[in-house]
Scaffold this active site. Structure first.
Site, PDB file in Angstrom:
ATOM      1  N   SER A 143      80.855  51.855 -71.909  1.00 17.55           N
ATOM      2  CA  SER A 143      81.459  51.062 -70.845  1.00 17.55           C
ATOM      3  C   SER A 143      82.480  50.078 -71.430  1.00 17.55           C
ATOM      4  CB  SER A 143      80.351  50.366 -70.044  1.00 17.55           C
ATOM      5  OG  SER A 143      80.842  49.827 -68.844  1.00 17.55           O
ATOM      6  N   ASP A 297      80.695  57.859 -61.195  1.00 15.14           N
ATOM      7  CA  ASP A 297      81.062  56.668 -61.962  1.00 15.14           C
ATOM      8  C   ASP A 297      82.518  56.329 -61.674  1.00 15.14           C
ATOM      9  OD1 ASP A 297      81.476  54.691 -63.858  1.00 15.14           O
ATOM     10  OD2 ASP A 297      81.154  55.986 -65.602  1.00 15.14           O
ATOM     11  N   HIS A 327      77.021  55.881 -63.974  1.00 10.16           N
ATOM     12  CA  HIS A 327      77.370  54.888 -64.979  1.00 10.16           C
ATOM     13  C   HIS A 327      76.115  54.169 -65.492  1.00 10.16           C
ATOM     14  CE1 HIS A 327      80.248  52.327 -67.053  1.00 10.16           C
ATOM     15  NE2 HIS A 327      79.364  51.368 -66.896  1.00 10.16           N
TER      16      HIS A 327
END
Length: 357
Positions: A143, A297, A327
């Protein structure tokens, strides 16, 4: 968190940080790995050293946790488990970095911290101290950490002071650009857990400033100044996304706006914050990459576009797209938030590293 912020009790991100704090675990060694909290270049890190006989020089990974540049910690149970397993299974030294978070620290503080740690670790005397093969070092992150890993790899490739070259980069559902927050993945997954579009907009804006004006402009995709026009082809999803991700969406470039915001917060157009804005000559110098994306995501298309741009620049890329994943899935590794999906994604990363690092 929203209620506490509205009542003036605490900043929104401080409220969310309380959630991550309950996951913190002490640096505890086991029969396979020695674990210790220390500092590299005055930045806190959690260090994982395999205990088995090295049988030669070891691999190494410098890891940057996720959390939207505002949350997360190398000491969270999920990151501790991940680093511990990579260290043990690959007989690798793992350096997991605790960079400064927003607020109160905004870009480029996070990047500066992870870059300082990586540059420190890549010194010959430090690699030698930990028995690391200088030809087998990678950066990795998930991320926001994937964003930082991509940015660090780019900067290192141009730093004349760094003699050791990275062997690889592992980018797990990375956030890679802040110019267009209306990609197909942002539209398709606007309300999906664990990262709805509104939260990703908040993370991006907080990375640069706590000024709500930027957040409001980003929410309507009106934050990009007209002078950014030459950069838009680098994030044009109609060119860089595979057809199955473009689906039936029609491309429209972000409406010009935000000139004053861009002047106040120049990080918006900085490749250190948005690695997708790097030129092709810069990309050509990068090491091989594993990019993991998840279907459900908002950041899916960032990773897919970067895979396309790296390939076009001649960089060897493995793009692993998990069609059933969301995610943050990689961090679901332990009870009560344990999923087979999390272990599967970690196995994918470990397997790739075993062959490519």
């Amino acid at each position: 968190s929203e209620a506490a912020e509205l009542l003036g009790m605490m900043h929104y991100m401080e409220g969310l940080r309380l959630i991550t704090a309950v996951e913190l675990v002490a640096p505890t060694s086991d029969e396979n790995v020695t674990v210790a909290d220390t500092e590299f270049s005055a930045v806190p890190v959690r260090l994982f050293l395999p205990r088995r006989a090295p049988g030669g020089l070891r691999r190494a990974m410098v890891y940057f946790h996720g959390g939207g540049w505002c949350l997360g910690d190398a000491g969270m149970h999920s990151y501790d488990l991940m680093s511990r397993r990579i260290s043990n299974e690959l007989n690798a030294v793992v350096v997991s970095v605790n960079y400064r978070l927003a607020p109160p620290h905004h870009f480029p503080a996070q990047f500066e911290d992870v870059y300082a740690v990586t540059k420190f670790f890549l010194q010959s005397k430090v690699l030698s101290q930990y028995g690391v093969d200088p030809a087998r070092v990678c950066v990795a992150g998930d991320s926001a950490g994937g964003n930082l890993a991509a940015a660090v790899a780019q900067q290192l490739s141009e730093d004349p002071e760094v003699k050791t070259k990275l062997k690889a980069q592992v980018l797990i559902y990375p956030a890679l650009q802040a110019l267009d927050l209306n990609l197909p993945s942002y539209r398709d997954n606007a309300d999906k857990p664990l990262l709805p579009r509104s939260l990703m907009v908040r993370f991006w804006s907080e990375y640069f400033t706590s000024d709500p004006a930027l957040r409001e402009a980003m929410a309507c995709n009106g934050h990009v100044p007209a002078e950014a026009g030459p950069l838009l082809p680098l994030v044009n999803w109609s060119r860089w996304l595979p057809a199955e991700m473009r689906k039936a969406h029609a491309y429209a470039s972000p409406a010009p706006g935000g000139a004053e915001l861009a002047r106040r917060y120049p990080g918006l157009l900085d490749p250190r914050a948005s690695p997708l804005l790097a030129s092709e000559p810069r990309l050509r110098r990068l090491p091989r990459a594993l990019i993991v994306t998840c279907e459900h995501d908002v950041l899916r298309d960032d990773g897919a576009m970067y895979a396309g741009r790296l390939r076009a620049a001649g960089v060897p890329v493995t793009h692993h797209h998990a069609g059933d994943a969301f995610h943050g899935a990689l961090t679901f590794l332990a009870w009560p938030l344990e999923l087979a999906l999390g272990h599967r994604l970690l196995n994918t990363c470990v397997g790739w590293l075993r062959e490519n690092l």
